[in-house]
Scaffold this motif. Structure first.
Motif, PDB file in Angstrom:
ATOM      1  N   VAL A  89       0.954  -0.750  -0.093  1.00  0.00           N
ATOM      2  CA  VAL A  89       0.021  -0.131   0.407  1.00  0.00           C
ATOM      3  C   VAL A  89       0.896   1.032   0.052  1.00  0.00           C
ATOM      4  N   GLU A  90       0.719   2.109  -1.164  1.00  0.00           N
ATOM      5  CA  GLU A  90       1.496   3.815  -1.004  1.00  0.00           C
ATOM      6  C   GLU A  90       0.184   4.596  -1.081  1.00  0.00           C
ATOM      7  N   VAL A  91       0.709   5.613   0.080  1.00  0.00           N
ATOM      8  CA  VAL A  91      -0.602   7.033  -0.216  1.00  0.00           C
ATOM      9  C   VAL A  91       0.228   7.676  -0.114  1.00  0.00           C
ATOM     10  N   GLN A  92       0.413   8.723  -1.128  1.00  0.00           N
ATOM     11  CA  GLN A  92       0.852  10.000  -1.493  1.00  0.00           C
ATOM     12  C   GLN A  92      -0.832  11.003  -0.657  1.00  0.00           C
ATOM     13  N   SER A  93       0.209  12.218  -0.126  1.00  0.00           N
ATOM     14  CA  SER A  93      -0.921  13.459   0.146  1.00  0.00           C
ATOM     15  C   SER A  93      -0.696  14.525  -0.876  1.00  0.00           C
ATOM     16  N   ASN A  94      -1.141  14.869  -1.424  1.00  0.00           N
ATOM     17  CA  ASN A  94      -0.863  16.280  -2.506  1.00  0.00           C
ATOM     18  C   ASN A  94      -1.998  17.325  -1.649  1.00  0.00           C
ATOM     19  N   LEU A  95      -2.398  17.007  -0.437  1.00  0.00           N
ATOM     20  CA  LEU A  95      -3.113  18.323   0.264  1.00  0.00           C
ATOM     21  C   LEU A  95      -1.889  19.363   1.520  1.00  0.00           C
ATOM     22  N   ALA A 114      -1.493   1.128  10.422  1.00  0.00           N
ATOM     23  CA  ALA A 114      -0.355   2.351  10.686  1.00  0.00           C
ATOM     24  C   ALA A 114      -0.976   3.624  10.773  1.00  0.00           C
ATOM     25  N   ALA A 115      -0.068   4.875  11.377  1.00  0.00           N
ATOM     26  CA  ALA A 115      -0.211   6.125  11.741  1.00  0.00           C
ATOM     27  C   ALA A 115       1.084   6.584  11.535  1.00  0.00           C
ATOM     28  N   CYS A 116       1.290   7.095  10.732  1.00  0.00           N
ATOM     29  CA  CYS A 116       2.818   8.392  11.135  1.00  0.00           C
ATOM     30  C   CYS A 116       2.378   9.299  10.814  1.00  0.00           C
ATOM     31  N   TYR A 125       4.486  11.203   1.704  1.00  0.00           N
ATOM     32  CA  TYR A 125       4.473   9.854   1.780  1.00  0.00           C
ATOM     33  C   TYR A 125       4.552   8.786   2.414  1.00  0.00           C
ATOM     34  N   VAL A 126       3.732   7.387   2.352  1.00  0.00           N
ATOM     35  CA  VAL A 126       3.979   6.786   3.420  1.00  0.00           C
ATOM     36  C   VAL A 126       3.565   5.072   1.939  1.00  0.00           C
ATOM     37  N   SER A 127       4.726   4.712   2.743  1.00  0.00           N
ATOM     38  CA  SER A 127       4.388   3.158   1.756  1.00  0.00           C
ATOM     39  C   SER A 127       4.932   1.894   2.727  1.00  0.00           C
ATOM     40  N   LEU A 128       4.324   1.154   2.554  1.00  0.00           N
ATOM     41  CA  LEU A 128       4.146  -0.214   4.073  1.00  0.00           C
ATOM     42  C   LEU A 128       3.206  -1.576   3.128  1.00  0.00           C
ATOM     43  N   ARG A 129       3.520  -2.296   3.616  1.00  0.00           N
ATOM     44  CA  ARG A 129       2.963  -3.972   3.285  1.00  0.00           C
ATOM     45  C   ARG A 129       2.125  -4.128   4.700  1.00  0.00           C
ATOM     46  N   MET A 130       0.724  -4.347   4.564  1.00  0.00           N
ATOM     47  CA  MET A 130      -0.351  -4.983   5.024  1.00  0.00           C
ATOM     48  C   MET A 130      -0.760  -6.111   5.290  1.00  0.00           C
ATOM     49  N   LYS A 131      -1.703  -6.476   5.949  1.00  0.00           N
ATOM     50  CA  LYS A 131      -2.473  -7.855   6.594  1.00  0.00           C
ATOM     51  C   LYS A 131      -3.279  -7.376   6.400  1.00  0.00           C
ATOM     52  N   ALA A 140      -6.979   4.794   3.673  1.00  0.00           N
ATOM     53  CA  ALA A 140      -5.807   6.085   3.406  1.00  0.00           C
ATOM     54  C   ALA A 140      -6.641   7.221   4.240  1.00  0.00           C
ATOM     55  N   LEU A 141      -5.847   7.337   5.659  1.00  0.00           N
ATOM     56  CA  LEU A 141      -6.902   8.445   6.416  1.00  0.00           C
ATOM     57  C   LEU A 141      -5.807  10.124   6.876  1.00  0.00           C
ATOM     58  N   VAL A 142      -5.717  11.316   5.831  1.00  0.00           N
ATOM     59  CA  VAL A 142      -5.029  12.060   6.232  1.00  0.00           C
ATOM     60  C   VAL A 142      -5.351  13.980   6.591  1.00  0.00           C
TER      61      VAL A 142
END
Length: 164
Positions: A89-95, A114-116, A125-131, A140-142
């Protein structure tokens, strides 16, 4: 077992080196508990975030009231995960002024994966592997200074959710 002087000296030298490293603080004498790490990163009661079972409960646990769907949150995840134990999973925020990126799935035993916390001046930007326990929506919550925003994506799990 027959022991000789050389073996004794190796053992004594290794033990002395270990004692020196522990005594100087290079090797910790206890592992950090998850609570210690969470409280070090975000003072206060962080456990309530992990006790949330829905996205609305998670937003409230993080200090918000509601989250809005946003096209400025880019969530990348596979349409079909061949193995639910390892879903990239990858999340990129443009906010602007992104403060936190959280990844959650309501169908997992604990919704929050996860909460970063994103420091000022850092690329959000966050990248991880989840179950994933089963086929479900990944969210994805920003958090920004204007509130909470989210993006969702359905991921179909074909084999062994959560390693089974």
């Amino acid at each position: 077992m027959k022991s000789n002087r050389r073996d004794f000296l190796k053992l004594a030298g290794g033990g002395s080196a270990l004692a020196l490293l522990v005594g100087s603080g290079w090797i910790p004498t206890r592992a950090w508990a998850a609570d210690d790490v969470l409280h070090a990163l975000a003072p206060g009661d962080s456990r309530k975030e992990f006790e949330a079972h829905t996205i609305d409960e998670l937003v409230k646990a993080l200090g918000g009231t509601q989250a809005q769907l946003s096209k400025d949150v880019d969530l990348t995840a596979p349409d079909i995960a061949e193995n639910g134990a390892v879903v990239p999973v990858e999340v990129q925020s443009n906010l602007p002024n992104t403060k936190l990126i959280a990844i959650a799935c309501e169908k997992n035993p604990n919704a929050l994966t996860a909460a970063c916390h994103i420091p000022d001046g850092t690329e959000p930007y966050v990248s991880l592997r989840m179950k994933l326990a089963q086929t479900a929506k990944v969210t994805a919550l920003v958090q920004t200074d204007k509130g909470f925003f989210y993006a969702e994506r359905l991921v179909k799990v074909t084999l062994g959710g959560c390693g089974g």
